[in-house]
Design an enzyme around this catalytic site. Sequence first.
Site, PDB file in Angstrom:
ATOM      1  N   GLU A   1       0.861  -1.177   0.000  1.00 25.97           N
ATOM      2  CA  GLU A   1       0.000   0.000   0.000  1.00 25.97           C
ATOM      3  C   GLU A   1       0.903   1.235   0.000  1.00 25.97           C
ATOM      4  O   GLU A   1       0.984   1.975   0.964  1.00 25.97           O
ATOM      5  CB  GLU A   1      -0.941  -0.001   1.202  1.00 25.97           C
ATOM      6  CG  GLU A   1      -2.044   1.042   1.071  1.00 25.97           C
ATOM      7  CD  GLU A   1      -2.929   1.141   2.295  1.00 25.97           C
ATOM      8  OE1 GLU A   1      -3.936   1.847   2.201  1.00 25.97           O
ATOM      9  OE2 GLU A   1      -2.622   0.531   3.336  1.00 25.97           O
TER      10      GLU A   1
ATOM     11  N   HIS B   1      -5.364   6.177  -2.469  1.00 28.36           N
ATOM     12  CA  HIS B   1      -4.603   7.279  -1.883  1.00 28.36           C
ATOM     13  C   HIS B   1      -4.267   8.283  -2.974  1.00 28.36           C
ATOM     14  O   HIS B   1      -3.104   8.563  -3.259  1.00 28.36           O
ATOM     15  CB  HIS B   1      -3.353   6.760  -1.183  1.00 28.36           C
ATOM     16  CG  HIS B   1      -3.641   6.073   0.114  1.00 28.36           C
ATOM     17  ND1 HIS B   1      -3.785   6.748   1.314  1.00 28.36           N
ATOM     18  CD2 HIS B   1      -3.842   4.761   0.401  1.00 28.36           C
ATOM     19  CE1 HIS B   1      -4.058   5.891   2.280  1.00 28.36           C
ATOM     20  NE2 HIS B   1      -4.100   4.671   1.754  1.00 28.36           N
TER      21      HIS B   1
ATOM     22  N   HIS C   1      -9.859   0.751  -0.582  1.00 26.84           N
ATOM     23  CA  HIS C   1     -10.848   1.276   0.379  1.00 26.84           C
ATOM     24  C   HIS C   1     -11.626   2.472  -0.190  1.00 26.84           C
ATOM     25  O   HIS C   1     -11.328   3.632   0.075  1.00 26.84           O
ATOM     26  CB  HIS C   1     -10.257   1.578   1.749  1.00 26.84           C
ATOM     27  CG  HIS C   1      -8.927   2.295   1.808  1.00 26.84           C
ATOM     28  ND1 HIS C   1      -8.653   3.454   1.119  1.00 26.84           N
ATOM     29  CD2 HIS C   1      -7.809   2.009   2.529  1.00 26.84           C
ATOM     30  CE1 HIS C   1      -7.437   3.852   1.406  1.00 26.84           C
ATOM     31  NE2 HIS C   1      -6.905   2.992   2.256  1.00 26.84           N
TER      32      HIS C   1
ATOM     33  N   ARG D   1     -21.236  15.983 -10.017  1.00 25.14           N
ATOM     34  CA  ARG D   1     -20.592  16.520 -11.218  1.00 25.14           C
ATOM     35  C   ARG D   1     -19.136  16.095 -11.327  1.00 25.14           C
ATOM     36  O   ARG D   1     -18.537  16.246 -12.392  1.00 25.14           O
ATOM     37  CB  ARG D   1     -20.678  18.053 -11.232  1.00 25.14           C
ATOM     38  CG  ARG D   1     -22.088  18.603 -11.400  1.00 25.14           C
ATOM     39  CD  ARG D   1     -22.056  20.097 -11.691  1.00 25.14           C
ATOM     40  NE  ARG D   1     -23.409  20.612 -11.832  1.00 25.14           N
ATOM     41  CZ  ARG D   1     -24.110  21.180 -10.860  1.00 25.14           C
ATOM     42  NH1 ARG D   1     -23.565  21.271  -9.638  1.00 25.14           N
ATOM     43  NH2 ARG D   1     -25.326  21.635 -11.065  1.00 25.14           N
TER      44      ARG D   1
ATOM     45  N   GLY E   1     -18.255   1.000  10.175  1.00 21.12           N
ATOM     46  CA  GLY E   1     -19.110   2.043  10.705  1.00 21.12           C
ATOM     47  C   GLY E   1     -18.409   3.363  10.899  1.00 21.12           C
ATOM     48  O   GLY E   1     -19.049   4.360  11.264  1.00 21.12           O
TER      49      GLY E   1
ATOM     50  N   HIS F   1     -15.322   4.262   8.641  1.00 18.45           N
ATOM     51  CA  HIS F   1     -14.742   4.678   7.357  1.00 18.45           C
ATOM     52  C   HIS F   1     -15.799   5.042   6.315  1.00 18.45           C
ATOM     53  O   HIS F   1     -15.578   5.942   5.507  1.00 18.45           O
ATOM     54  CB  HIS F   1     -13.844   3.565   6.803  1.00 18.45           C
ATOM     55  CG  HIS F   1     -12.500   3.484   7.440  1.00 18.45           C
ATOM     56  ND1 HIS F   1     -12.301   2.876   8.662  1.00 18.45           N
ATOM     57  CD2 HIS F   1     -11.291   3.931   7.041  1.00 18.45           C
ATOM     58  CE1 HIS F   1     -11.021   2.947   8.978  1.00 18.45           C
ATOM     59  NE2 HIS F   1     -10.382   3.596   8.010  1.00 18.45           N
TER      60      HIS F   1
ATOM     61  N   ASP G   1      -8.470  -3.688   6.683  1.00 18.92           N
ATOM     62  CA  ASP G   1      -7.448  -2.652   6.872  1.00 18.92           C
ATOM     63  C   ASP G   1      -7.006  -2.631   8.329  1.00 18.92           C
ATOM     64  O   ASP G   1      -6.663  -1.577   8.884  1.00 18.92           O
ATOM     65  CB  ASP G   1      -7.969  -1.286   6.433  1.00 18.92           C
ATOM     66  CG  ASP G   1      -6.847  -0.269   6.189  1.00 18.92           C
ATOM     67  OD1 ASP G   1      -5.675  -0.683   6.142  1.00 18.92           O
ATOM     68  OD2 ASP G   1      -7.149   0.931   6.065  1.00 18.92           O
TER      69      ASP G   1
ATOM     70  N   GLY H   1      -6.036   3.032   9.668  1.00 22.07           N
ATOM     71  CA  GLY H   1      -6.497   1.665   9.559  1.00 22.07           C
ATOM     72  C   GLY H   1      -7.709   1.451  10.446  1.00 22.07           C
ATOM     73  O   GLY H   1      -8.473   2.381  10.735  1.00 22.07           O
TER      74      GLY H   1
END
Length: 310
Positions: free
Chosen positions: A86, A152, A173, A184, A206, A208, A230, A266
């Site tokens: 990552e 990211h 994620h 838009r 609940g 993220h 994560d 995380g």
Amino acid sequence: MAAHRTRRPGMIAGGIDLHCHGAAGFDFDTADASGITAALAHHRAHGTERMLLSLVSAPPAKLARRLHTLSTLIPGLPEAFGVHLEGPFLASSRCGAHDPSALEAPTPATVEALIEAGGGLLRLVTIAPELPGALDAIERFSAAGVTVAVGHTEADLDTASEAFDHGASVLTHAFNAMPGLGHRAPGPVGAALARDHVTLEVIADGLHVAPVVVRTLFAAAPGRIALVTDAMSATGLGDGTYRLGNLDVDVSAGRPVLTGTETLAGSTLTLDRAVQNSIDAGVPRSEALAAATSTPARAIGITHNGGEPS
């Protein structure tokens, strides 16, 4: 006759987690064989049968050394089927809980060095596609059999779409560490929804992603949502201060944030809880189970041997 076992709706067998950094006080960036085993055992007790060991951003030479070390350990760890990098090819403005000083743009030499160091162990890499050299890196990793995720990132719809058209096939994620889904300016989430080959990771803790958005994503991309944890080293432990890479993380009531900030670092999630949270959000049970079993297996190109509750 065997005793009947009562099963919680969220319980799973054969769970596959594409994005996990550790548990039980150990992280995959630094843990030895016993520490990795302890972290894997914690997640296995919560339904994860196999996972990628996710590493946070670090200088490529350090990541290459860690890949070499893990190549000697993973063959003896059946729960681990590879590594997810990552980073370090992430946007500094969307680095989240990654050390900004460790980030850089991909170069052909760096990409080749990581592929060589991985020796088949490297299965997934997250890249911000707007970085110089990113599209070439996506094509090279893909050609080497490494699945590429967009994440990211500050990418807009067109940039993210181009990345998916060059071989990227996962969104790291969804909604986190990227522009949102604007009506838009659909951004990376919109690009992923528009490409049928793309799997969208979701952290259903609940924190993220709001439950209504989790339910909406499942409806918008049926069969393409992969629940991920994560999870960091604090998973399975109590409140306190922990480390994620080079950064300190404070955990309070199970919520990990970079010390002195409100930036999520995380999670302390387990895969069975992610399934249950998705069901509670209104996702059909069969779809939530698939998102923790067959869908991530397909995204990474491995065989899945069933995901019925244990």
